[in-house]
Design an enzyme around this catalytic site. Structure first.
Site: not given
Length: 146
Positions: A85-86
């Site tokens: 998700y980064r």
């Protein structure tokens, strides 16, 4: 072409850089064998990224990720799910640098520009973002073919 006004900037960008014209040419050349959606390409992309070691711990890196992530989530969800998700946005280094040390940042960006500029095409943009990240960590830019 997509008719959602939110994508007008993307439509204009890829018209100007020739991507849509290139796609039309490729689709015409493929004739009846042209893919009807992105699913066939997605399997190849996921396989390639997995061979390169991309997994759920790998952040998506580059610039303008809001649009990239929206595109991947909508049209290539298996590819999107492969990444963490980064996000690492290389343009943030540029923006912060211009505010904190304008002259040093400009000299670093001038060095990056000698090795290529973003063209809103995947390979060129990946190369440019990688070089932005490199110069902000005191490493030399790399040529596109490296």
């Amino acid at each position: 072409l997509h008719t959602d006004p939110a994508f007008d900037v993307v439509k204009r960008m890829h018209t100007d850089n020739g991507l849509f014209a290139d796609l039309r040419t490729e689709i015409a050349a493929a004739g009846d064998n042209a893919p009807q959606d992105l699913s066939g390409f997605e399997s190849d992309i996921v396989d390639l990224l997995a061979r390169w070691g991309v997994d759920s711990s790998t952040p998506l890196c580059g610039s303008s990720h809001r649009m990239d992530r929206e595109f991947l989530a909508r049209w290539m969800p298996k590819t999107d799910a492969l990444f963490s998700y980064r996000i690492i946005d290389a343009s943030s280094f540029r923006e912060a640098g211009l505010r904190l040390d304008r002259e040093r940042t400009k000299s670093r960006l001038d060095l990056v520009a000698k090795y290529g500029a973003p063209a809103h095409r995947v390979v060129e943009d990946m190369h440019h973002s990688a070089n932005v990240l490199r110069v902000f960590h005191d490493r030399a830019p790399i040529p596109l073919g490296a």
